[in-house]
Design a protein around this motif. Structure first.
Motif, PDB file in Angstrom:
ATOM      1  N   MET A   1     -26.045  23.978 -16.086  1.00 52.69           N
ATOM      2  CA  MET A   1     -25.858  25.324 -15.444  1.00 52.69           C
ATOM      3  C   MET A   1     -26.656  25.246 -14.197  1.00 52.69           C
ATOM      4  O   MET A   1     -26.251  26.055 -13.098  1.00 52.69           O
ATOM      5  CB  MET A   1     -26.328  26.535 -16.480  1.00 52.69           C
ATOM      6  CG  MET A   1     -25.552  26.832 -17.470  1.00 52.69           C
ATOM      7  SD  MET A   1     -26.253  28.116 -18.624  1.00 52.69           S
ATOM      8  CE  MET A   1     -26.766  27.141 -20.071  1.00 52.69           C
ATOM      9  N   ASP A   2     -27.636  24.781 -14.133  1.00 49.13           N
ATOM     10  CA  ASP A   2     -28.408  24.724 -12.612  1.00 49.13           C
ATOM     11  C   ASP A   2     -27.535  23.695 -11.453  1.00 49.13           C
ATOM     12  O   ASP A   2     -27.327  24.344 -10.526  1.00 49.13           O
ATOM     13  CB  ASP A   2     -29.874  23.988 -12.940  1.00 49.13           C
ATOM     14  CG  ASP A   2     -30.673  24.823 -13.822  1.00 49.13           C
ATOM     15  OD1 ASP A   2     -30.482  26.034 -13.782  1.00 49.13           O
ATOM     16  OD2 ASP A   2     -31.657  24.141 -14.261  1.00 49.13           O
TER      17      ASP A   2
ATOM     18  N   CYS B   1     -22.544  27.261  -4.961  1.00 52.00           N
ATOM     19  CA  CYS B   1     -23.636  28.016  -3.838  1.00 52.00           C
ATOM     20  C   CYS B   1     -23.580  27.230  -2.432  1.00 52.00           C
ATOM     21  O   CYS B   1     -23.269  27.652  -1.515  1.00 52.00           O
ATOM     22  CB  CYS B   1     -24.933  28.193  -4.422  1.00 52.00           C
ATOM     23  SG  CYS B   1     -24.863  29.501  -5.362  1.00 52.00           S
ATOM     24  N   GLY B   2     -23.731  25.726  -2.735  1.00 53.71           N
ATOM     25  CA  GLY B   2     -23.593  24.962  -1.452  1.00 53.71           C
ATOM     26  C   GLY B   2     -22.219  24.980  -0.987  1.00 53.71           C
ATOM     27  O   GLY B   2     -22.137  24.801   0.196  1.00 53.71           O
TER      28      GLY B   2
ATOM     29  N   TRP C   1     -27.048  33.516 -11.666  1.00 56.79           N
ATOM     30  CA  TRP C   1     -25.947  34.189 -12.470  1.00 56.79           C
ATOM     31  C   TRP C   1     -26.358  34.277 -14.061  1.00 56.79           C
ATOM     32  O   TRP C   1     -27.157  33.547 -14.617  1.00 56.79           O
ATOM     33  CB  TRP C   1     -24.800  33.366 -12.551  1.00 56.79           C
ATOM     34  CG  TRP C   1     -24.375  32.825 -10.918  1.00 56.79           C
ATOM     35  CD1 TRP C   1     -24.703  33.478  -9.835  1.00 56.79           C
ATOM     36  CD2 TRP C   1     -23.493  31.966 -10.605  1.00 56.79           C
ATOM     37  NE1 TRP C   1     -24.247  32.854  -8.691  1.00 56.79           N
ATOM     38  CE2 TRP C   1     -23.420  31.741  -9.266  1.00 56.79           C
ATOM     39  CE3 TRP C   1     -22.999  30.660 -11.195  1.00 56.79           C
ATOM     40  CZ2 TRP C   1     -22.728  30.829  -8.647  1.00 56.79           C
ATOM     41  CZ3 TRP C   1     -22.346  29.904 -10.785  1.00 56.79           C
ATOM     42  CH2 TRP C   1     -22.162  29.841  -9.116  1.00 56.79           C
ATOM     43  N   PRO C   2     -25.886  35.454 -14.544  1.00 56.05           N
ATOM     44  CA  PRO C   2     -26.371  35.740 -15.918  1.00 56.05           C
ATOM     45  C   PRO C   2     -25.760  34.867 -16.804  1.00 56.05           C
ATOM     46  O   PRO C   2     -24.763  34.065 -16.598  1.00 56.05           O
ATOM     47  CB  PRO C   2     -25.712  37.127 -15.986  1.00 56.05           C
ATOM     48  CG  PRO C   2     -24.533  37.233 -14.832  1.00 56.05           C
ATOM     49  CD  PRO C   2     -25.049  36.517 -13.833  1.00 56.05           C
ATOM     50  N   ARG C   3     -26.601  34.762 -17.956  1.00 56.90           N
ATOM     51  CA  ARG C   3     -26.201  33.960 -18.964  1.00 56.90           C
ATOM     52  C   ARG C   3     -26.105  34.705 -20.340  1.00 56.90           C
ATOM     53  O   ARG C   3     -26.923  35.097 -20.862  1.00 56.90           O
ATOM     54  CB  ARG C   3     -27.283  32.648 -19.276  1.00 56.90           C
ATOM     55  CG  ARG C   3     -27.486  31.895 -17.982  1.00 56.90           C
ATOM     56  CD  ARG C   3     -28.394  30.835 -17.946  1.00 56.90           C
ATOM     57  NE  ARG C   3     -28.694  30.001 -16.734  1.00 56.90           N
ATOM     58  CZ  ARG C   3     -29.299  28.938 -16.456  1.00 56.90           C
ATOM     59  NH1 ARG C   3     -29.830  28.503 -17.261  1.00 56.90           N
ATOM     60  NH2 ARG C   3     -29.396  28.453 -15.236  1.00 56.90           N
ATOM     61  N   ARG C   4     -24.741  34.596 -20.905  1.00 54.15           N
ATOM     62  CA  ARG C   4     -24.468  35.588 -21.996  1.00 54.15           C
ATOM     63  C   ARG C   4     -24.014  34.618 -23.106  1.00 54.15           C
ATOM     64  O   ARG C   4     -23.117  33.790 -22.928  1.00 54.15           O
ATOM     65  CB  ARG C   4     -23.582  36.610 -21.600  1.00 54.15           C
ATOM     66  CG  ARG C   4     -23.890  37.654 -20.492  1.00 54.15           C
ATOM     67  CD  ARG C   4     -24.999  38.516 -20.764  1.00 54.15           C
ATOM     68  NE  ARG C   4     -24.483  39.330 -21.875  1.00 54.15           N
ATOM     69  CZ  ARG C   4     -23.655  40.370 -21.936  1.00 54.15           C
ATOM     70  NH1 ARG C   4     -23.199  40.901 -20.923  1.00 54.15           N
ATOM     71  NH2 ARG C   4     -23.424  41.254 -23.025  1.00 54.15           N
TER      72      ARG C   4
ATOM     73  N   GLY D   1     -17.948  38.248 -13.751  1.00 55.72           N
ATOM     74  CA  GLY D   1     -18.651  37.303 -13.336  1.00 55.72           C
ATOM     75  C   GLY D   1     -19.083  37.271 -12.060  1.00 55.72           C
ATOM     76  O   GLY D   1     -18.902  38.272 -11.312  1.00 55.72           O
ATOM     77  N   PRO D   2     -19.705  36.027 -11.420  1.00 55.17           N
ATOM     78  CA  PRO D   2     -19.721  34.829 -12.469  1.00 55.17           C
ATOM     79  C   PRO D   2     -20.784  34.901 -13.538  1.00 55.17           C
ATOM     80  O   PRO D   2     -21.943  35.536 -13.202  1.00 55.17           O
ATOM     81  CB  PRO D   2     -20.192  33.938 -11.092  1.00 55.17           C
ATOM     82  CG  PRO D   2     -21.006  34.755 -10.156  1.00 55.17           C
ATOM     83  CD  PRO D   2     -20.287  36.048 -10.301  1.00 55.17           C
TER      84      PRO D   2
END
Length: 506
Positions: free
Chosen positions: A283-284, A291-292, A316-319, A373-374
């Motif tokens: 995820m990271d 983003c890059g 970004w959220p994690r659901r 999202g994202p």
């Protein structure tokens, strides 16, 4: 345009080609060194205008590009010339370029490619212009560009004749240059994070690494059927076993499935594996890559998408899969009776299907389109994730995420399963009952053997580059971001771009 009209226009251009050669000029040109990008020329400073004084000539420039517009008569002609960075007006006067170059001017057509030496300045109306002092012919266009001066507008023709689309529609060209920047950013970021770029087979004896129908081909010398790869996953994991701790590949994959605004049978993926990581590491990494790439193409984290805006500002959220199913489908993820009832209510077939398959289909039908999202959707049902490590606290849940933006899946990642015995068991259960034409309908025994040599715990990631480019470049069809998308063969001949029409005033 009628066939005879097209042929007559081509005949006129062929005659001009002959006349250019008769002038002692190579109609296909030679190298033209040291020319400047038109965008760079447009950015050059001009001398200040002093009232009452004769204006100074601007800097000397040298450009090359395609003639897109032509206007004027007598001893003065204006051309609009475009390269892959910008367009600029060119003033061509008989007095300035001389008799030899002026003899060429009458033979110029829209679409021809020329080189221009001159100085930069402005016309009396203020138009930034290259005032030509020399003209070099570089290539003859034997077919006319589209009728409308503003570009090729028919969508099917834009896809079929991308070469015309690119030089007549600047936004299309910029889309693909943006795509190139995104892929370059991916490579740069992966390199900075210590990943090695590798290449794995695109023709494979066993189709594996994803659930999809493959394309089949035949190798004559070995007399064996092979499959165009549906994923590079199983080969990249073999490299983890071999000690390559961080690997990635950017390449084409092939799935013998339908065509839609979101699907093309041949598409591009980044797939990456990181030893000693997990799905949180992925995820990271996904955030860093996307983003890059946004930073590489410019325009900020808030991106237009149709009539709305997507905010990519991290984090970004994690659901979880379960909470989203409860929120959008109104069902208890642990209660299959309510899931089955909801699935049937929305028109899904449930007869004879595994509960987790029904749950997955309900999620796709009811939840995915609502994910603006994202957003990272995490912790999927383990039964639908045969290559994924289970959560230690709940073996029914797999450590997997999918990244959704505007209802589209852009990325898929796992904490990778590295237990060879469990992997073999899951392969066997998944293969049971699969038709022979489906992927993974044959056990990859060598992959299981590789796992028995010990694969380190790892995170794995796949990102669909075409869909990402759609989103970041604000294009509503995947065909708009694939240079040559797969299309049904055209009828013989097919429509051709017509002759260019009248241009707007200078």
């Amino acid at each position: 345009m009628a066939e005879e009209s097209r042929e007559s226009l081509e005949a006129v251009r062929l005659e001009k080609l002959r006349r250019i050669a008769a002038l002692g000029i190579d109609p296909w040109g030679q190298r033209f060194d040291d020319h400047q990008a038109i965008a760079a020329v447009r950015a050059l400073p001009l001398p200040e205008v002093v009232e009452g004084a004769e204006p100074e000539a601007g800097p000397k420039v040298r450009i090359a590009g395609r003639i897109m517009l032509r206007r004027g008569q007598g001893k003065v002609v204006f051309l609009d010339v475009r390269d892959w960075t910008e367009r600029i007006q060119v003033f061509v006067g008989k007095k300035q370029v001389g008799d030899a170059a002026w003899a060429l001017v009458d033979l110029l057509d829209l679409g021809d490619i020329v080189g221009v030496d001159g100085h930069l300045g402005r016309t009396k109306t203020g138009e930034l212009t290259v005032f030509a002092e020399g003209l070099t012919f570089l290539s003859k266009s034997l077919l006319p560009p589209p009728e409308k001066w503003h570009g090729l507008t028919d969508l099917e023709q834009r896809y079929r004749r991308r070469y015309v689309d690119l030089f007549t529609n600047p936004e299309s060209l910029q889309t693909f240059l943006g795509r190139s920047k995104i892929i370059s950013a991916f490579r740069r970021i992966m390199g900075e994070k210590g990943f090695a770029e590798v290449e794995t087979p695109t023709m494979q004896a066993i189709a594996g690494g994803a659930a999809a129908r493959p394309f089949v081909t035949h190798h004559n010398a070995l007399d064996i059927d092979l499959f165009l790869r549906i994923a590079p996953e199983l080969y990249l994991k073999r490299l983890l076993v071999g000690g390559m701790e961080r690997v990635f590949e950017i390449g084409r994959v092939y799935r013998n499935e339908g065509i839609s605004p979101k699907h093309n049978p041949e598409f591009t993926m980044l797939e990456a594996y990181q030893a000693y990581g997990d799905y949180h590491s992925m995820m990271d990494l996904t955030e860093s890559l996307i983003c890059g790439s946004i930073e590489a193409i410019g325009g900020g984290y808030r991106r237009p998408w149709g009539e709305t805006t997507i905010d990519f500002t991290p984090p970004w959220p994690r659901r979880t899969y379960a909470e989203l199913l409860a929120e959008h489908a109104g069902v208890d993820p642990a209660d299959f009776a309510t899931i089955k009832a909801k699935a049937e209510e929305v028109g899904l077939s449930t007869a004879g299907k595994d509960p987790d398959v029904v749950t997955s289909e309900l999620f796709e039908e009811v939840v995915e389109d609502r994910l603006k999202g994202p957003v990272f959707v995490i912790d999927y049902p383990a039964a639908i994730c045969p290559l994924t490590k289970r959560k230690a606290s709940n073996p029914a849940v797999a450590e997997r995420f999918e990244l959704f933006v505007e209802g589209m899946e852009l990325a898929n990642a796992y904490t990778e399963l590295n237990d060879p015995m469990l992997q073999e068991e899951l392969f066997k259960s998944q293969l049971a009952g699969l038709p022979a034409e489906e992927s993974m309908a044959k056990m990859d025994d060598d992959f299981v053997r590789a796992l028995k040599h010990a694969m380190p715990p790892a995170g794995g990631l796949g990102i669909g580059i075409d869909r990402l480019c759609m989103i970041l470049m604000n294009r509503q069809s995947i065909r708009d971001v694939i240079l040559f998308p797969l299309m049904r063969p055209a009828a013989s001949g097919g429509p051709a771009p017509g002759e260019a029409g009248a241009a707007p005033p200078a």
